[in-house]
Design an enzyme around this catalytic site. Structure first.
Site, PDB file in Angstrom:
ATOM      1  N   LYS A 171      16.062  -3.258 -10.514  1.00  0.00           N
ATOM      2  CA  LYS A 171      14.732  -2.951 -11.065  1.00  0.00           C
ATOM      3  C   LYS A 171      13.771  -2.600  -9.935  1.00  0.00           C
ATOM      4  O   LYS A 171      13.476  -3.448  -9.081  1.00  0.00           O
ATOM      5  CB  LYS A 171      14.170  -4.165 -11.807  1.00  0.00           C
ATOM      6  CG  LYS A 171      12.848  -3.862 -12.504  1.00  0.00           C
ATOM      7  CD  LYS A 171      12.122  -5.115 -12.952  1.00  0.00           C
ATOM      8  CE  LYS A 171      11.250  -5.699 -11.883  1.00  0.00           C
ATOM      9  NZ  LYS A 171      10.131  -4.838 -11.482  1.00  0.00           N
ATOM     10  N   GLU A 244      13.439 -12.094   0.239  1.00  0.00           N
ATOM     11  CA  GLU A 244      12.783 -11.463   1.399  1.00  0.00           C
ATOM     12  C   GLU A 244      11.305 -11.358   1.055  1.00  0.00           C
ATOM     13  O   GLU A 244      10.928 -10.577   0.173  1.00  0.00           O
ATOM     14  CB  GLU A 244      13.369 -10.070   1.664  1.00  0.00           C
ATOM     15  CG  GLU A 244      14.824 -10.071   2.094  1.00  0.00           C
ATOM     16  CD  GLU A 244      15.022 -10.592   3.516  1.00  0.00           C
ATOM     17  OE1 GLU A 244      14.042 -10.956   4.193  1.00  0.00           O
ATOM     18  OE2 GLU A 244      16.189 -10.653   3.936  1.00  0.00           O
ATOM     19  N   CYS A 278       6.257  -5.359   5.538  1.00  0.00           N
ATOM     20  CA  CYS A 278       6.352  -6.822   5.651  1.00  0.00           C
ATOM     21  C   CYS A 278       6.343  -7.257   7.107  1.00  0.00           C
ATOM     22  O   CYS A 278       5.772  -8.289   7.443  1.00  0.00           O
ATOM     23  CB  CYS A 278       7.599  -7.321   4.939  1.00  0.00           C
ATOM     24  SG  CYS A 278       9.108  -6.509   5.459  1.00  0.00           S
ATOM     25  N   GLU A 375      -2.136 -12.535   4.626  1.00  0.00           N
ATOM     26  CA  GLU A 375      -1.419 -11.275   4.821  1.00  0.00           C
ATOM     27  C   GLU A 375      -2.232 -10.163   4.154  1.00  0.00           C
ATOM     28  O   GLU A 375      -2.360 -10.137   2.935  1.00  0.00           O
ATOM     29  CB  GLU A 375      -0.030 -11.350   4.165  1.00  0.00           C
ATOM     30  CG  GLU A 375       0.733 -10.058   4.308  1.00  0.00           C
ATOM     31  CD  GLU A 375       2.044  -9.992   3.497  1.00  0.00           C
ATOM     32  OE1 GLU A 375       2.107 -10.567   2.404  1.00  0.00           O
ATOM     33  OE2 GLU A 375       2.989  -9.348   3.985  1.00  0.00           O
TER      34      GLU A 375
END
Ligand code: NAD
Length: 472
Positions: A171, A244, A278, A375
């Site tokens: 997905k 992750e 990331c 972040e």
């Protein structure tokens, strides 16, 4: 293949008609330009059932044949990279050249992974017994991908999972489903029906998948907040997970660096893909002796870099990928302004309804400000001064995240010593953003659970099986 219309799911090797749709927005304009299927519960059940049926024969297909098919799929991606790149730019925002590099790079990555074979360990081979540990596939993999590197991060899952003998339902993010749906169609020529299914849908589809009892494992890339929900959902029937997740990566710049040599590398290590990486540098700690010099060089690069529609010639940095993320980044920027932090901003941005944010360097904000602690996942980079090595290592490690980090210095040995003290899954010395298919990648602390890539990553799609054979 027409990349600019007719987006369909691939279930059991065939097109699955859309019972409902979601809109896909071009982030450079803020306007919807296509629609993608919104997978129903019955269609998810059909995808899982077909993957389960296909698993029976796929797991017994010799690994050399599975590897050859994964390599062929990689070749097809490379062959379609140029045509697919414009669609990538329209849905993701990144300039066309870099989009093409991601697609072709994902193909090359699949080919590299196709060369990997799990080991067999023999612990005894004597007159009395033979004992070996081999690795067997798990079953149907639930793969959930994010929007920042929609093609490569999905293929990081597809290649090892299928080489290992699993089947998959993939997905993509609701924000970037289109290239992945086309890849589902392209790969129908390679894999037997049911081995590789692609479905798309809105916010409800991810939780529907993670709670589906037909999956043996979830391989997830996305934010830490969602990763925790995925793990909770997986716990109900002990699905295996690889997560992750997010990061707030620190880079440490020592006073002996050659500023002219490193400024460009540090800039793009933070701002490539409009900082939606990331492992981008998200906190830049610079020794006080070279702080002003590096800040001025980064500011000069920021003024020269064109921010705009990735479809236009000369654009280096595109928009923020989606409205939700744009609002998050703007919230952080407004918080910095409200707290009177000093902002250095780069070149002008288009004013057209697209999700553009100017490249922004925050000049030595307090350590506890939100731009340092959170972040950003957008082009806002806090630059912070330090004077003592032990102090800066503590500050770099004082984060719930532990994805990657970097050290910049003319003294490589000293830099390696510092790098080894960083609490992250990856550390770079005098480079950044460098990842390889044969080297494990994963986050420490809240940045992840398990790894992708390398033999370690391949084995996360398998379970050890110890076989004991009596000989006398
Ligand atoms: P996200 O967590 O919002 O979404 C990721 C995927 O999860 C999407 O496909 C989404 O539809 C799905 N999803 C959302 N809620 C779900 C739920 N409850 N259950 C199951 N699936 C669900 O992340 P994002 O905004 O797409 O990606 C950005 C984040 O991903 C950043 O934090 C970034 O650091 C991280 N990221 C990590 C890596 C890595 O390899 N460590 C790589 C890229 C991005």
């Amino acid at each position: 293949m027409d990349f600019h219309s007719d987006y369909v799911m691939t279930i059991d090797g065939k097109s699955a008609p859309a019972e409902a749709t979601i809109e896909v927005v071009n982030p450079a304009t803020g306007k919807s330009f296509a629609s993608a299927p919104d997978c129903s519960k019955a269609q998810l059940d059909a995808a899982v059932a077909s993957a389960k049926a296909a698993f029976k024969s796929w797991r017994r297909t010799p690994i050399a044949e599975r590897q050859a098919m994964v390599a062929k799929a990689g070749d097809l991606l490379i062959a379609h990279a140029e045509e697919m790149a414009r669609l990538f730019t329209r849905e993701q925002g990144r300039p066309v050249d870099a989009a093409q590099q991601e697609i072709a790079g994902a193909g090359a990555w699949m080919k590299a992974v196709s060369g990997m074979t799990p080991p067999v360990h023999v612990s005894e081979d004597s007159d009395t017994q033979f004992i070996e540990t081999r690795y067997v596939p798990l079953g149907v993999i639930c793969a959930i991908a994010p929007w920042n590197f929609p093609v490569s991060l999905a293929m990081w899952k597809v290649a090892p999972a299928l080489v290992a003998g699993n089947t998959m339902v993939l997905k993509p993010s609701p924000f970037t489903p289109l290239c992945t749906l086309k890849i589902g169609e392209i790969f129908r020529d390679v894999f037997p029906p049911g081995v590789f299914n692609v479905i798309s849908g809105g916010d409800d589809l991810g939780p529907m998948m993670t709670s589906h009892p037909g999956f043996a494992k979830i391989s997830f890339t996305g934010s830490s907040a969602t990763g925790k929900r995925v793990m909770e959902s997986a716990s109900k029937d002990l699905k295996r997970v690889t997560l992750e997740l997010g990061g707030n990566d620190a880079a440490i710049v020592l006073p002996d660096v050659d500023l002219d040599a490193v400024a460009q590398k540090i800039f793009f290590g933070a701002f490539f893909n409009s900082a939606q990486i990331c492992v981008a540098t998200k906190r830049l700690y610079v020794h006080e002796d070279v702080y002003d010099g590096l800040r001025d060089r980064l500011a000069a690069i920021a003024s020269a870099v064109k921010v705009g529609d990735g479809a236009e010639q000369g654009t280096v940095l595109g928009p923020i990928q989606n409205k939700r993320q744009y609002e998050r980044v703007m919230d952080l920027l407004n918080d910095a302004k409200a707290n009177d932090l000093t902002l250095i901003q780069g070149s002008a941005i288009p004013d057209n309804g697209g999700y553009f944010v100017p490249v922004t360097i925050v000049d030595n904000p307090p350590e506890n400000s939100r731009v340092v602690q959170e972040e950003a996942f957008g082009p806002i980079l806090p630059m912070l001064k330090f004077s003592q090595i032990d102090d800066v290592i503590d500050r770099a490690n004082d984060s719930e995240y532990g994805l990657a980090g970097a050290v910049w210095s003319a003294d490589t040995d000293k830099a390696v010593e510092i790098a080894r003290r960083m609490e992250t899954g990856t550390v770079w010395v005098n480079q950044n953003l460098n990842l390889r298919p044969d080297t494990p990648f994963g986050g420490h602390k809240h940045s992840g659970f398990g790894v992708e890539n390398g033999m370690e990553g391949l084995l996360e799609y398998m379970a050890p099986q110890a076989v004991y054979v009596a000989r006398s």
